[in-house]
Write a protein that holds these residues in place. Structure first.
Motif, mmCIF file in Angstrom:
data_model
loop_
_atom_site.group_PDB
_atom_site.id
_atom_site.type_symbol
_atom_site.label_atom_id
_atom_site.label_comp_id
_atom_site.label_asym_id
_atom_site.label_seq_id
_atom_site.Cartn_x
_atom_site.Cartn_y
_atom_site.Cartn_z
ATOM 1 N N ASP A 1 4.494 1.456 7.949
ATOM 2 C CA ASP A 1 3.967 2.698 8.393
ATOM 3 C C ASP A 1 4.891 3.447 9.273
ATOM 4 N N GLN A 2 4.441 4.440 9.993
ATOM 5 C CA GLN A 2 5.362 5.090 10.837
ATOM 6 C C GLN A 2 6.002 4.390 12.002
ATOM 7 N N ARG B 1 -4.459 0.455 0.443
ATOM 8 C CA ARG B 1 -3.591 1.182 -0.639
ATOM 9 C C ARG B 1 -2.398 1.813 0.025
ATOM 10 N N GLU B 2 -2.188 2.312 1.218
ATOM 11 C CA GLU B 2 -1.005 2.655 1.875
ATOM 12 C C GLU B 2 -0.090 1.557 2.300
ATOM 13 N N ARG B 3 -0.574 0.536 2.469
ATOM 14 C CA ARG B 3 0.265 -0.864 2.892
ATOM 15 C C ARG B 3 0.674 -1.520 1.355
ATOM 16 N N THR B 4 -0.215 -1.510 0.242
ATOM 17 C CA THR B 4 0.345 -2.379 -0.697
ATOM 18 C C THR B 4 0.569 -1.441 -2.014
ATOM 19 N N GLY B 5 0.019 -0.357 -2.257
ATOM 20 C CA GLY B 5 0.110 0.392 -3.597
ATOM 21 C C GLY B 5 -0.955 -0.038 -4.385
ATOM 22 N N THR C 1 4.589 -1.718 2.206
ATOM 23 C CA THR C 1 5.027 -0.426 2.615
ATOM 24 C C THR C 1 4.879 -0.209 4.186
ATOM 25 N N GLN D 1 -5.203 -0.736 -5.590
ATOM 26 C CA GLN D 1 -6.708 -0.223 -5.294
ATOM 27 C C GLN D 1 -7.361 -0.846 -6.113
ATOM 28 N N GLY E 1 -5.055 0.614 10.740
ATOM 29 C CA GLY E 1 -5.289 1.807 10.336
ATOM 30 C C GLY E 1 -6.462 2.586 11.087
ATOM 31 N N ARG F 1 -8.309 2.674 1.955
ATOM 32 C CA ARG F 1 -7.094 3.639 2.228
ATOM 33 C C ARG F 1 -6.001 2.937 2.738
ATOM 34 N N SER F 2 -6.222 2.445 3.763
ATOM 35 C CA SER F 2 -5.220 1.595 4.684
ATOM 36 C C SER F 2 -4.596 0.443 3.574
#
Length: 257
Positions: free
Chosen positions: A138-139, A71-75, A136, A77, A54, A68-69
């Motif tokens: 990414d783009q 959380r975005e990949r694993t859900g 999860t 925190q 990220g 943040r990175s």
């Protein structure tokens, strides 16, 4: 070219949104049922895998970008996340050359794509219970899944080196900080705790010495309950004393010797 447009829209290489040429790379280790795995992403235009990464917003701290990175990949925190190394070699193409890497990622081999200019990566590693993770992509990727640490394929860039160093750092961490609070049930047995340490260290530990050492740190509370359902004498259940655990995590002490 579609991938070029996505890169531009995501990273804004003019520097208006992200700190240019500095990235966060995550080595996310997952423990579950005596197995240690690492989370990888699959680049959607080819057959290659790489670590979650990220960029850093201009208005956020580096550690906030890392969380943040993650959380975005694993859900997840509020999990253990630690910086372990800065990767800044001039040439960071290990298994494939720069031109080969460009082609494998769907770019012309002679492109001046900013994505392939020199980057410095700040490496973080996390240790999570992988059954609680929602992988999860990414783009840029179409799959995000766990791999056994001993079965990781050749990755893009220097990401295999990152995993090796992160695992080495994690194992060294066991000598001065406790682990297990977020990786075991609230109540667990001493054999379950030992299995966690053995899985991460990749080697067996003497049962008596391990138990004696762990109890000497005064971070475990033995309960009057015993685990039921086993064929042999039921072992006592334990739980972490959270306040003492956090103190040792902060202050450090000599653990596995």
């Amino acid at each position: 070219m579609e991938s070029r447009k996505e890169v531009d829209s995501l990273t804004k290489w003019d520097g208006s949104a992200y700190v240019p040429h500095v990235s966060i790379d995550l080595v996310i280790f997952g423990f579950h049922d005596g197995q240690l795995k690492v989370l990888l992403l699959h680049w959607r235009t080819g057959t290659d895998w790489l670590l979650p990464s990220g960029f850093i917003h201009h208005d956020e701290d580096v550690v906030d970008a890392a969380h943040r990175s993650l959380r975005e990949r694993t859900g997840l925190q509020a999990v253990f996340l630690q910086q372990f190394h800065t990767f800044g070699e001039a040439v960071r193409f290990k298994h494939f050359t720069k031109q080969e890497t460009m082609i494998r990622l769907g770019f012309p081999g002679d492109t001046d794509e900013p994505l392939f200019r020199r980057h410095v990566s700040i490496g973080y590693y996390a240790l999570v219970e992988f059954s609680e993770v929602v992988p999860t992509p990414d783009q840029f990727t179409d799959e995000c899944r766990w791999w056994d640490v001993d079965a990781v394929p050749p990755l893009l860039f220097d990401h295999n080196d990152m995993i090796k160093l992160a695992l080495k750092t994690l194992r060294r961490q066991l000598s001065y900080q406790p682990i297990g609070y977020n990786l075991l049930p609230e109540k667990f047995t001493m054999p379950e705790l030992q299995r966690l340490y053995e899985t991460i260290l990749g080697q067996p530990l003497d049962r008596r010495n391990f138990q004696k050492r762990m109890l000497s740190y005064d971070i475990l509370e033995r309960l009057e309950e015993r685990k039921t359902g086993g064929a042999h004498k039921a072992p006592y259940l334990y739980r972490f004393d959270k306040a003492k655990y956090d103190n040792v995590l902060e202050e450090g002490m000599s653990f596995v010797g």
